[in-house]
Design an enzyme around this catalytic site. Structure first.
Site, mmCIF file in Angstrom:
data_model
loop_
_atom_site.group_PDB
_atom_site.id
_atom_site.type_symbol
_atom_site.label_atom_id
_atom_site.label_comp_id
_atom_site.label_asym_id
_atom_site.label_seq_id
_atom_site.Cartn_x
_atom_site.Cartn_y
_atom_site.Cartn_z
ATOM 1 N N GLY A 221 0.816 -1.203 0.000
ATOM 2 C CA GLY A 221 0.000 0.000 0.000
ATOM 3 C C GLY A 221 0.852 1.256 0.000
ATOM 4 O O GLY A 221 1.938 1.302 -0.589
ATOM 5 N N SER A 222 0.385 2.251 0.714
ATOM 6 C CA SER A 222 1.030 3.565 0.662
ATOM 7 C C SER A 222 2.412 3.614 1.275
ATOM 8 O O SER A 222 3.140 4.590 1.078
ATOM 9 C CB SER A 222 0.136 4.604 1.332
ATOM 10 N N THR A 223 2.814 2.575 2.041
ATOM 11 C CA THR A 223 4.181 2.587 2.559
ATOM 12 C C THR A 223 5.201 2.519 1.431
ATOM 13 O O THR A 223 6.336 2.982 1.582
ATOM 14 C CB THR A 223 4.416 1.414 3.535
#
Length: 491
Positions: A221-223
């Site tokens: 995801g956004s990591t």
């Protein structure tokens, strides 16, 4: 000698020769297959006839051999805080060995040292033979920090979460914490009469014997936007992290009629600066950047951070993947940690570690040294080694500034530690076809205290009892990462 006696003599000689040939054949040619035969218990009985070495955490033995004097086995392995350390130790069983389930953790990988059969222990074994002292295995000293390990385990298990957490020392690569939940107790089948307990574990649908920290990959995801940020700064797509970007909201994925939205319509993502985009985790900004950078260059950046590589440390690790040869829209989604991008928690801890250490990625390792039973060091203790220069010190410094903004005023405020510099990045990754499953909640972070002590952490909550609408990296994963960081930089 009359003929009948001569015939009997020749026949007896042939029998003796046949017996000698058979004995040599069995002892020479068939020895290995007989030793490895699953029905041959002699090797296992021998292995548990003397004390096995211990696995050490923080100077304390978390495994040890206990004298039981059973019908077959004289000793059995005992595990202190078994569920807490199972993702590190694995198991040791005189019945099951490691053939029925993957046990390539320390009990399996370091078996030659623990069992005392390693060639490096030949001198000690010879001395035992001469002096008559009982044979004994050697010890495996780990890099695990007991407080960090406990903080991660309690954080995940207290809420009955399915997930994992990994903590690294950014300056050395030493693994400080390795947590996977749900876990299991290796004591439950360490003796010779525990078939039912073992079968129950391997059939458990929650798969407690799966090492989710090392062997399970998830969409990050956004990591993953941290990697995209590094690529954008290195390639010059972004020259000023505080300058507005040309980023529409929503963003039309290239070559499609599909618009990519942001998590919240109220977030200031339209033409956001990179700092604002990371602080609010704007999908539109980073997807557009990934598409402009291109798949080949994005993959190159991912590789520098450790993706697309096989790794042992010394236990095996699943391969984290950033796909190559994909189209522009797929690459845009991959650049925000979706599509087919997949990472282990260890991998995302490595990303945070490299950024924390000014772009230098150290090789992760779990064993600091091996010792003989007399506590003398066997071989050479592990020396910290650089795996790659993931990004430049300047770019790493800029990403640190943005990650600190995430914790100070963005989606990672729940990871704040008074008096400690903390940088982080949340992620809420889609799960299942059309996002039908509960999303994965991520948080990757680092912390530095005033004395220069550093730690990098990645936490993923893969399945939670929390209501779907309340699942986020900020609410679920960040508080666990905070506990692990606090346990280390507060020491």
């Amino acid at each position: 000698m009359n003929k009948p006696i001569r015939r009997v003599s020749v026949f007896c000689l042939v029998l003796v020769l046949a017996l000698l040939i058979r004995v040599n054949w069995v002892q020479g040619v068939e020895a290995s297959s007989l030793n490895n035969n699953t029905h041959n218990e002699r090797g296992m009985i021998e292995a548990y006839s003397y004390p096995r070495g211990s696995i050490i955490v923080g100077g304390q033995a978390i495994t040890k051999s206990v004298l039981v004097n059973g019908n077959k086995f004289k000793y059995q392995e005992s595990f202190t805080n078994g569920p807490l350390y199972a993702p590190v130790t694995g198991y040791s069983s005189p019945i099951f060995g490691s053939e029925l389930y993957d046990n390539s953790l320390l009990e399996g990988v370091e078996d030659p040292i623990l069992s005392g059969t390693a060639s490096d222990l030949a001198v000690n074994n010879f001395e035992s033979l001469i002096t008559g002292k009982p044979k004994q295995g050697g010890d495996v000293v780990t890099t695990i920090n007991a407080k960090v390990q406990l903080a991660g385990y309690e954080g995940l298990s207290s809420q009955h979460e399915t997930g994992a957490a990994v903590a690294l020392d950014p300056t050395t690569g030493a693994i400080l914490g390795l947590v996977s939940t749900p876990s299991y107790d290796p004591n439950s089948f360490a003796n010779g009469d525990a078939e039912a307990a073992y079968e129950k574990l391997i059939k458990d649908p929650s798969d407690p014997m799966l090492n989710r920290a090392l062997r399970q990959t998830y969409p990050p995801g956004s990591t993953f936007k941290l990697v995209t940020a590094a690529a954008a700064l290195e390639t010059g797509q972004i020259t000023n992290i505080n300058a507005p970007t040309d980023s529409p909201n929503p963003y039309l994925l290239p070559g499609t009629s599909t618009y990519l939205p942001n998590e919240s319509t109220s977030d200031p993502c339209t033409n956001a600066t990179m700092t604002v985009a990371l602080t609010y985790s704007c999908n539109t900004v980073f997807a557009k950047l990934g598409a402009e950078i291109g798949n080949a260059r994005m993959a190159q950046e991912a590789v520098k951070f450790g993706f697309n590589a096989n790794r042992d440390m010394p236990v095996g690790v699943a391969r984290s993947v950033f796909q190559t040869g994909i189209n522009a829209s797929q690459n845009a989604l991959s650049s925000i940690g979706q599509f087919d991008t997949a990472a282990t928690p260890l991998q995302m801890a490595m990303v945070a570690s490299a950024i924390c250490d000014n772009g230098t990625l150290m090789t992760p390792y779990l064993v600091s040294e091996l010792r003989a039973s007399d506590q003398s060091v066997v071989g050479t203790p592990t020396q910290p080694t650089q795996l790659s220069q993931a990004t430049t010190p300047q770019v790493a410094g800029e990403i640190q500034t943005m990650m600190q903004s995430v914790v100070q005023s963005g989606t990672g405020v729940t990871a704040q530690i008074p008096g400690v510099t903390v940088g982080g990045k949340t992620g809420t990754a889609q799960n299942g076809v059309n996002n039908s499953g509960n999303p994965y909640a991520w948080f990757v972070s680092y912390a530095k205290n005033s004395s220069g002590k550093e730690i990098a952490v990645a936490v993923v909550v893969a399945n939670s009892s929390t209501e779907r609408g309340d699942i986020s990296g900020e609410e679920l994963a960040a508080p666990i990462a905070k506990q692990m960081m606090e346990a280390y930089v507060g020491q």
